[in-house]
Write a protein that holds these residues in place. Structure first.
Motif, PDB file in Angstrom:
ATOM      1  N   MET A  12      63.071 -43.230  62.466  1.00  9.32           N
ATOM      2  CA  MET A  12      63.776 -43.255  61.613  1.00  9.32           C
ATOM      3  C   MET A  12      64.149 -44.021  60.002  1.00  9.32           C
ATOM      4  O   MET A  12      64.201 -43.874  59.326  1.00  9.32           O
ATOM      5  N   THR A  13      63.569 -44.820  60.406  1.00  7.64           N
ATOM      6  CA  THR A  13      64.211 -46.620  59.887  1.00  7.64           C
ATOM      7  C   THR A  13      62.446 -46.313  58.964  1.00  7.64           C
ATOM      8  O   THR A  13      62.366 -47.166  57.487  1.00  7.64           O
ATOM      9  N   ILE A  14      60.867 -45.638  58.818  1.00  7.91           N
ATOM     10  CA  ILE A  14      60.423 -45.592  58.299  1.00  7.91           C
ATOM     11  C   ILE A  14      60.283 -44.725  56.784  1.00  7.91           C
ATOM     12  O   ILE A  14      61.114 -43.771  56.850  1.00  7.91           O
ATOM     13  N   ASP A  15      59.589 -45.752  56.244  1.00  7.65           N
ATOM     14  CA  ASP A  15      60.589 -45.000  54.422  1.00  7.65           C
ATOM     15  C   ASP A  15      59.991 -43.488  54.884  1.00  7.65           C
ATOM     16  O   ASP A  15      58.390 -43.424  55.305  1.00  7.65           O
ATOM     17  N   GLY A  16      60.379 -42.377  54.213  1.00  9.69           N
ATOM     18  CA  GLY A  16      60.293 -41.493  53.841  1.00  9.69           C
ATOM     19  C   GLY A  16      60.069 -40.563  54.923  1.00  9.69           C
ATOM     20  O   GLY A  16      60.118 -38.924  55.005  1.00  9.69           O
ATOM     21  N   ALA A  17      60.676 -41.475  56.530  1.00 11.12           N
ATOM     22  CA  ALA A  17      61.041 -40.244  57.840  1.00 11.12           C
ATOM     23  C   ALA A  17      62.168 -38.571  57.639  1.00 11.12           C
ATOM     24  O   ALA A  17      63.031 -39.386  56.658  1.00 11.12           O
ATOM     25  N   ILE A  18      61.385 -38.090  57.924  1.00 13.52           N
ATOM     26  CA  ILE A  18      62.521 -36.771  57.486  1.00 13.52           C
ATOM     27  C   ILE A  18      62.869 -35.809  59.463  1.00 13.52           C
ATOM     28  O   ILE A  18      64.084 -35.951  58.972  1.00 13.52           O
ATOM     29  N   GLY A  19      62.420 -36.690  59.970  1.00  9.70           N
ATOM     30  CA  GLY A  19      62.721 -36.231  61.064  1.00  9.70           C
ATOM     31  C   GLY A  19      61.549 -36.475  62.334  1.00  9.70           C
ATOM     32  O   GLY A  19      60.557 -36.929  62.286  1.00  9.70           O
ATOM     33  N   LEU A  96      54.607 -38.889  70.746  1.00  6.35           N
ATOM     34  CA  LEU A  96      56.282 -38.987  69.909  1.00  6.35           C
ATOM     35  C   LEU A  96      55.783 -37.809  68.462  1.00  6.35           C
ATOM     36  O   LEU A  96      54.713 -37.528  67.693  1.00  6.35           O
ATOM     37  N   TYR A  97      56.554 -37.680  67.679  1.00  6.75           N
ATOM     38  CA  TYR A  97      56.109 -36.532  66.661  1.00  6.75           C
ATOM     39  C   TYR A  97      57.128 -37.284  65.235  1.00  6.75           C
ATOM     40  O   TYR A  97      59.162 -36.967  65.789  1.00  6.75           O
ATOM     41  N   LEU A  98      56.095 -37.270  64.843  1.00 12.00           N
ATOM     42  CA  LEU A  98      57.056 -38.069  63.065  1.00 12.00           C
ATOM     43  C   LEU A  98      56.501 -37.522  61.714  1.00 12.00           C
ATOM     44  O   LEU A  98      55.885 -36.575  61.751  1.00 12.00           O
ATOM     45  N   ALA A  99      57.802 -36.708  61.401  1.00 10.24           N
ATOM     46  CA  ALA A  99      57.370 -35.818  59.630  1.00 10.24           C
ATOM     47  C   ALA A  99      58.112 -36.653  58.588  1.00 10.24           C
ATOM     48  O   ALA A  99      59.464 -37.161  58.855  1.00 10.24           O
ATOM     49  N   LEU A 100      57.068 -36.530  57.644  1.00  6.96           N
ATOM     50  CA  LEU A 100      57.691 -37.924  56.842  1.00  6.96           C
ATOM     51  C   LEU A 100      57.232 -37.205  55.240  1.00  6.96           C
ATOM     52  O   LEU A 100      56.563 -36.250  55.377  1.00  6.96           O
ATOM     53  N   SER A 101      58.408 -37.845  54.153  1.00  9.61           N
ATOM     54  CA  SER A 101      57.816 -37.218  52.834  1.00  9.61           C
ATOM     55  C   SER A 101      56.353 -37.489  52.083  1.00  9.61           C
ATOM     56  O   SER A 101      56.436 -39.063  52.497  1.00  9.61           O
ATOM     57  N   ALA A 105      56.341 -41.247  51.214  1.00  7.58           N
ATOM     58  CA  ALA A 105      56.453 -43.079  53.208  1.00  7.58           C
ATOM     59  C   ALA A 105      54.927 -43.592  52.129  1.00  7.58           C
ATOM     60  O   ALA A 105      54.050 -42.644  51.397  1.00  7.58           O
ATOM     61  N   ASN A 106      54.489 -44.287  53.530  1.00  6.83           N
ATOM     62  CA  ASN A 106      53.436 -45.160  52.614  1.00  6.83           C
ATOM     63  C   ASN A 106      52.412 -44.898  54.199  1.00  6.83           C
ATOM     64  O   ASN A 106      52.925 -44.987  55.246  1.00  6.83           O
ATOM     65  N   LEU A 107      51.780 -43.889  54.150  1.00  9.38           N
ATOM     66  CA  LEU A 107      50.829 -43.900  55.801  1.00  9.38           C
ATOM     67  C   LEU A 107      50.516 -44.615  56.110  1.00  9.38           C
ATOM     68  O   LEU A 107      50.501 -44.504  57.634  1.00  9.38           O
ATOM     69  N   ALA A 108      49.433 -45.217  55.504  1.00 10.84           N
ATOM     70  CA  ALA A 108      49.137 -46.386  56.605  1.00 10.84           C
ATOM     71  C   ALA A 108      50.416 -47.280  57.378  1.00 10.84           C
ATOM     72  O   ALA A 108      50.251 -47.856  58.339  1.00 10.84           O
ATOM     73  N   ARG A 111      52.474 -45.125  60.207  1.00 10.64           N
ATOM     74  CA  ARG A 111      51.310 -45.112  61.853  1.00 10.64           C
ATOM     75  C   ARG A 111      50.572 -46.555  61.882  1.00 10.64           C
ATOM     76  O   ARG A 111      51.131 -46.299  63.414  1.00 10.64           O
ATOM     77  N   HIS A 112      51.148 -47.694  61.304  1.00 11.56           N
ATOM     78  CA  HIS A 112      51.751 -48.937  62.090  1.00 11.56           C
ATOM     79  C   HIS A 112      52.471 -48.850  62.770  1.00 11.56           C
ATOM     80  O   HIS A 112      52.333 -49.296  63.427  1.00 11.56           O
ATOM     81  N   GLN A 113      53.793 -48.460  62.294  1.00 12.42           N
ATOM     82  CA  GLN A 113      54.701 -48.357  62.891  1.00 12.42           C
ATOM     83  C   GLN A 113      55.040 -47.641  63.892  1.00 12.42           C
ATOM     84  O   GLN A 113      55.478 -47.974  65.048  1.00 12.42           O
ATOM     85  N   LEU A 114      54.290 -46.293  63.828  1.00 11.38           N
ATOM     86  CA  LEU A 114      54.483 -45.654  65.257  1.00 11.38           C
ATOM     87  C   LEU A 114      53.776 -46.256  65.801  1.00 11.38           C
ATOM     88  O   LEU A 114      54.281 -45.961  67.724  1.00 11.38           O
ATOM     89  N   LEU A 115      52.703 -46.961  66.030  1.00 10.25           N
ATOM     90  CA  LEU A 115      52.142 -47.385  67.015  1.00 10.25           C
ATOM     91  C   LEU A 115      52.571 -49.020  67.466  1.00 10.25           C
ATOM     92  O   LEU A 115      53.009 -48.254  68.982  1.00 10.25           O
ATOM     93  N   ARG A 116      53.430 -49.061  66.788  1.00  7.16           N
ATOM     94  CA  ARG A 116      54.288 -50.607  67.149  1.00  7.16           C
ATOM     95  C   ARG A 116      55.453 -50.133  68.384  1.00  7.16           C
ATOM     96  O   ARG A 116      55.709 -50.052  69.339  1.00  7.16           O
TER      97      ARG A 116
END
Length: 123
Positions: A12-19, A96-101, A105-108, A111-116
């Motif tokens: 949820m701390t990822i820029d643009g995270a909605i849920g 894991l499911y991540l919804a972004l605005s 959001a910066n998609l790249a 994705r990098h943060q989701l992998l980590r």
């Protein structure tokens, strides 16, 4: 190693995270959710995206590919939806499911943060 609650909070701390949600794709049940909105019911999204993951896994099997899903991106007019299967032994059958605005959001980077975060997840 992060537990489910910590991983969801980090997502949820990822820029643009909605849920975000951690989902069991065998049952379609969300094991944990954080965020969401009136327009984005994460439990409904979890169940629906379970069908997406299952369909892609069946297709990979039918094609006899010796690869797994790294992630799945669904692009909507105002949102990105990222689905990432958990690869650790203890996370078998989960994603894991991540919804972004899209505007925020910066998609790249997401994705990098989701992998980590997925790599650090310990179920």
């Amino acid at each position: 190693m992060a537990d489910m609650e910590t991983a969801l909070k980090e997502l949820m701390t990822i820029d643009g995270a909605i849920g975000v949600a951690l989902v069991d794709y065998n049952s379609g049940m969300a094991l944990g959710v954080l965020g969401g909105s009136k327009e984005l019911d994460l439990t409904v999204a979890a169940a629906g995206n379970t069908d997406v993951v299952r369909a892609k896994m069946r297709t990979i099997e039918m094609l006899n590919l010796k690869e797994g899903i790294e992630d799945i991106l669904i692009t909507l007019g105002s949102q990105y939806h990222l689905i990432r299967p958990v690869t650790g032994r203890s996370g078998k059958g989960l994603f894991l499911y991540l919804a972004l605005s899209r505007q925020r959001a910066n998609l790249a980077l997401a994705r990098h943060q989701l992998l980590r975060i997925e790599d650090d997840l310990d179920m």
